[in-house]
Design a protein around this motif. Structure first.
Motif, PDB file in Angstrom:
ATOM      1  N   PRO A 170      33.900   6.985 -28.657  1.00 57.06           N
ATOM      2  CA  PRO A 170      32.826   6.384 -27.849  1.00 57.06           C
ATOM      3  C   PRO A 170      32.888   4.855 -27.846  1.00 57.06           C
ATOM      4  O   PRO A 170      32.692   4.229 -26.803  1.00 57.06           O
ATOM      5  N   LEU A 171      33.181   4.262 -28.998  1.00 57.76           N
ATOM      6  CA  LEU A 171      33.306   2.807 -29.067  1.00 57.76           C
ATOM      7  C   LEU A 171      34.526   2.342 -28.270  1.00 57.76           C
ATOM      8  O   LEU A 171      34.447   1.367 -27.519  1.00 57.76           O
ATOM      9  N   PHE A 172      35.641   3.034 -28.423  1.00 63.56           N
ATOM     10  CA  PHE A 172      36.865   2.724 -27.693  1.00 63.56           C
ATOM     11  C   PHE A 172      36.608   2.781 -26.187  1.00 63.56           C
ATOM     12  O   PHE A 172      36.981   1.879 -25.436  1.00 63.56           O
ATOM     13  N   SER A 203      40.851  15.207 -25.482  1.00 67.76           N
ATOM     14  CA  SER A 203      42.034  14.716 -26.211  1.00 67.76           C
ATOM     15  C   SER A 203      41.819  13.330 -26.814  1.00 67.76           C
ATOM     16  O   SER A 203      42.736  12.773 -27.401  1.00 67.76           O
ATOM     17  N   LYS A 204      40.589  12.783 -26.659  1.00 72.14           N
ATOM     18  CA  LYS A 204      40.266  11.438 -27.168  1.00 72.14           C
ATOM     19  C   LYS A 204      41.285  10.427 -26.652  1.00 72.14           C
ATOM     20  O   LYS A 204      41.848   9.639 -27.400  1.00 72.14           O
ATOM     21  N   SER A 205      41.522  10.478 -25.344  1.00 73.28           N
ATOM     22  CA  SER A 205      42.550   9.644 -24.721  1.00 73.28           C
ATOM     23  C   SER A 205      41.996   8.849 -23.553  1.00 73.28           C
ATOM     24  O   SER A 205      40.997   9.226 -22.944  1.00 73.28           O
ATOM     25  N   ILE A 206      42.685   7.755 -23.281  1.00 70.21           N
ATOM     26  CA  ILE A 206      42.396   6.957 -22.094  1.00 70.21           C
ATOM     27  C   ILE A 206      43.690   6.843 -21.314  1.00 70.21           C
ATOM     28  O   ILE A 206      44.710   6.382 -21.831  1.00 70.21           O
ATOM     29  N   PHE A 207      43.665   7.288 -20.063  1.00 66.95           N
ATOM     30  CA  PHE A 207      44.808   7.180 -19.174  1.00 66.95           C
ATOM     31  C   PHE A 207      44.602   5.928 -18.332  1.00 66.95           C
ATOM     32  O   PHE A 207      43.503   5.667 -17.865  1.00 66.95           O
ATOM     33  N   TYR A 208      45.658   5.160 -18.152  1.00 62.31           N
ATOM     34  CA  TYR A 208      45.515   3.899 -17.431  1.00 62.31           C
ATOM     35  C   TYR A 208      46.641   3.709 -16.427  1.00 62.31           C
ATOM     36  O   TYR A 208      47.736   4.238 -16.584  1.00 62.31           O
ATOM     37  N   LEU A 249      38.486  -2.686 -32.627  1.00 60.88           N
ATOM     38  CA  LEU A 249      38.507  -1.376 -33.276  1.00 60.88           C
ATOM     39  C   LEU A 249      38.983  -1.502 -34.724  1.00 60.88           C
ATOM     40  O   LEU A 249      38.438  -0.864 -35.625  1.00 60.88           O
ATOM     41  N   GLN A 250      39.985  -2.335 -34.941  1.00 58.12           N
ATOM     42  CA  GLN A 250      40.483  -2.560 -36.292  1.00 58.12           C
ATOM     43  C   GLN A 250      39.378  -3.159 -37.165  1.00 58.12           C
ATOM     44  O   GLN A 250      39.175  -2.739 -38.301  1.00 58.12           O
TER      45      GLN A 250
END
Length: 144
Positions: free
Chosen positions: A62-64, A84-89, A110-111
């Protein structure tokens, strides 16, 4: 840079090279644990790819997702997959420096979030340990 690289997020130039070739796979690690896998591929003047959070970091999705939605370059198109907890770009290869900078900033945040949670966990554990020791001491003093 080799086709498979391990990187540690330390600056906003984090994605340099990870997005900028015909086909590239990278793993971004935090505290020696894989955080994100990134795959990108160029097709003509378009770059496309996917960023996927690893299982131990999937709670950051959610933060990502929120961070990538804020301040996103106009040339960058994002599609999110909760399963899949993924972001397609996809983006124009002309916008590569801008997109690399953007993703670098997001991954740096995020780090920092991961490090904050680690420190907070230690602080809470130390506080609980102190309370336990204090309770034992109080019990021992009152028992006599």
């Amino acid at each position: 840079m080799s086709a498979l690289s391990y990187q540690s997020p330390t600056s906003t130039s984090l994605f340099n090279g990870a997005l900028g070739s015909n086909s590239r796979f990278s793993q971004i690690s935090v505290s020696q644990k894989e955080m994100i896998k990134v795959f990108s591929q160029q097709s003509g003047g378009i770059m496309q790819g996917v960023c996927r959070l690893e299982k131990s970091f999937d709670s950051l999705f959610p933060l990502f997702r929120g961070l990538t939605s804020l301040g996103k370059p106009q040339s960058l198109t994002l599609t999110f997959s909760r399963e899949s907890k993924s972001i397609f770009y996809t983006f124009s290869s002309d916008a590569l420096p801008e997109v690399e900078y953007f993703f670098g900033r997001v991954l740096t945040l995020l780090q920092k979030e991961v490090k904050f949670k680690q420190v907070l966990k230690e602080v809470i554990e130390n506080r609980n340990r102190f309370k336990s020791e204090q309770s034992l001491l109080r019990t021992a003093l009152l028992a006599d």
